[in-house]
Scaffold this active site. Sequence first.
Site, PDB file in Angstrom:
ATOM      1  N   TYR A   1      -4.749   0.846  15.746  1.00 54.46           N
ATOM      2  CA  TYR A   1      -3.500   0.917  16.503  1.00 54.46           C
ATOM      3  C   TYR A   1      -3.653   0.585  17.986  1.00 54.46           C
ATOM      4  CZ  TYR A   1      -1.001   2.817  12.520  1.00 54.46           C
ATOM      5  OH  TYR A   1      -0.418   2.964  11.285  1.00 54.46           O
TER       6      TYR A   1
ATOM      7  N   GLU B   1      -3.643  -0.619   8.071  1.00 59.53           N
ATOM      8  CA  GLU B   1      -2.515  -0.181   8.905  1.00 59.53           C
ATOM      9  C   GLU B   1      -2.640  -0.805  10.282  1.00 59.53           C
ATOM     10  OE1 GLU B   1      -1.774   4.039   9.358  1.00 59.53           O
ATOM     11  OE2 GLU B   1      -2.230   4.424   7.241  1.00 59.53           O
TER      12      GLU B   1
ATOM     13  N   ARG C   1       0.848  -1.192   0.000  1.00 62.49           N
ATOM     14  CA  ARG C   1       0.000   0.000   0.000  1.00 62.49           C
ATOM     15  C   ARG C   1       0.885   1.245   0.000  1.00 62.49           C
ATOM     16  NH1 ARG C   1      -3.273   2.791   4.828  1.00 62.49           N
ATOM     17  NH2 ARG C   1      -4.196   4.455   3.592  1.00 62.49           N
TER      18      ARG C   1
ATOM     19  N   HIS D   1      -3.321  10.938   1.364  1.00 64.98           N
ATOM     20  CA  HIS D   1      -2.900  10.508   2.700  1.00 64.98           C
ATOM     21  C   HIS D   1      -2.368  11.741   3.430  1.00 64.98           C
ATOM     22  CE1 HIS D   1      -1.443   6.857   5.131  1.00 64.98           C
ATOM     23  NE2 HIS D   1      -1.142   7.919   5.863  1.00 64.98           N
TER      24      HIS D   1
ATOM     25  N   GLU E   1      -7.879   8.047   6.667  1.00 64.66           N
ATOM     26  CA  GLU E   1      -8.192   8.532   8.011  1.00 64.66           C
ATOM     27  C   GLU E   1      -8.780   9.947   8.032  1.00 64.66           C
ATOM     28  OE1 GLU E   1      -4.914   5.850  10.450  1.00 64.66           O
ATOM     29  OE2 GLU E   1      -4.740   8.031  10.534  1.00 64.66           O
TER      30      GLU E   1
ATOM     31  N   ASN F   1      -7.755   0.996   9.723  1.00 62.68           N
ATOM     32  CA  ASN F   1      -6.472   1.267  10.386  1.00 62.68           C
ATOM     33  C   ASN F   1      -6.702   1.173  11.892  1.00 62.68           C
ATOM     34  OD1 ASN F   1      -5.660   1.890   7.808  1.00 62.68           O
ATOM     35  ND2 ASN F   1      -5.289   4.053   8.188  1.00 62.68           N
TER      36      ASN F   1
END
Length: 478
Positions: free
Chosen positions: A314, A379, A80, A125, A170, A312
Amino acid sequence: MSALDVSAFPSDFAWGASTSAYQIEGGWNMDGKGPSTWDTFCHAKGKVFEDQTGDVACNSYQLWEEDLKCILQLGLTHYRLSISWARILPDGTTNHVNLKGVEYYNKVIDNLIASDVTPMVTLCHFDLPQALEDCGGWQSTDIADIFENYARFCFKTFGDRVKLWITVNEPYVYAKLGHEDGIFAPGIKEPGISAYLVGHNMLRAHAKSWHSYNSDFRHLQGGQVSIALNSDWAEPLDPGCPKDVAATERYLAFSLGWFACPVFGTGDYPESMKSRIEARSLELGYNQGPRLPRFSKDEPSPLGTADFFALNYYTSRKVKNLNGARELSFTGDEGAEGVTDPSWPISGIYWLAVVPDGLRKLLKYIKDTYTSLPIYITENGFSQSGPVQKEDDDRCTFYQDTLQEVGKAISQEGVNVKGYFAWSLLDNFEWAEGFRLRFGLFHVDFSTPELKRTFYRSGREYAAVISKHHSQTKSKLV
């Protein structure tokens, strides 16, 4: 990590790693590239750790072949990357095309295809062309049509080879950190107002681009288009406290739901979000129209404008109710505060608690709440700060535990997870944190002009997992 049981992963599972243009490319003003909002933000000084910039970063613009070697060493099936909008359209519009920029991405895409690696390409991005920011940026109504023209240009130019597209990365982060908190480019602080407008225009831009692809390109190119949404997993701080339970629902609505509900749910914002913002406007005497914009019936609906779910993830949070904010703000509207559980290890920076099972729970939540479409984890990663450990045992454990949870989501929860992209291929420029956080599967030596890439142990182990999965898949076919 090679001890991981890979049998839960389907034979066509996408094993990937992710990067983004501003974070790795450098070459910020080379060969006709225009400035982006992140160029401007970093050059303003005082915005980024030690005033570091992405002017050079990993110099992937000139060292792409070194990146390709890293990709091949890992054995990735997918990679990506993002296109720097200002590198191919310096003023953000198709009035002026920078052929050198187009040439660069053609080379990258062609090299990937020739190496049997599938590109997943993100159109924006975080790095909006500065020329567009000067005209209002993502707060401008016109931006959706300008973005659609940019997307159409990319579909036409690269879509014969690119079959997986992400429009916007995002939107929550760009809207809130860039326009509410002011700690990301473009550095605007307009609490409780601008973030909602920016998020709305990003959704409009995404929807228009998806509809364009669907009507004019899909039958020729056969690709898929989505939007990458980030979210924590969230649970009540006190599960026995109704206020914390309600706050947790709001926390998820104001982060994931803000964008997932229009695209995968109802075609509109979550009810709890709409009612809270309206009530708070009344309470605080704000009477300049709705702060959360409304979707126009005259434009394509965002509902159904994704061919897969790009997530994504985290970290996770325990959530408690928050009362009494007396000024307009996103946090006051949300009425929730996310905190870390003291038992969770912290990775590199205070906010990044390591909670692998939060990913499994979030995947199930997405399946149960929004969609049974395929999910790509676009991600997920673990950062180091301070002295670099190339034998990064903690990160190895993190990836092993996380992939185990993804395997459980597939085999036990029935979630249709199609791929996993580690963040990141390389140590890179981590936005406001500069180079002090390192997420790479490859270490980059930023102290020398060669910017040498060297395997971390976690990269070697990730490569071993991919290799093991390929071997198992082949043995099943024999």
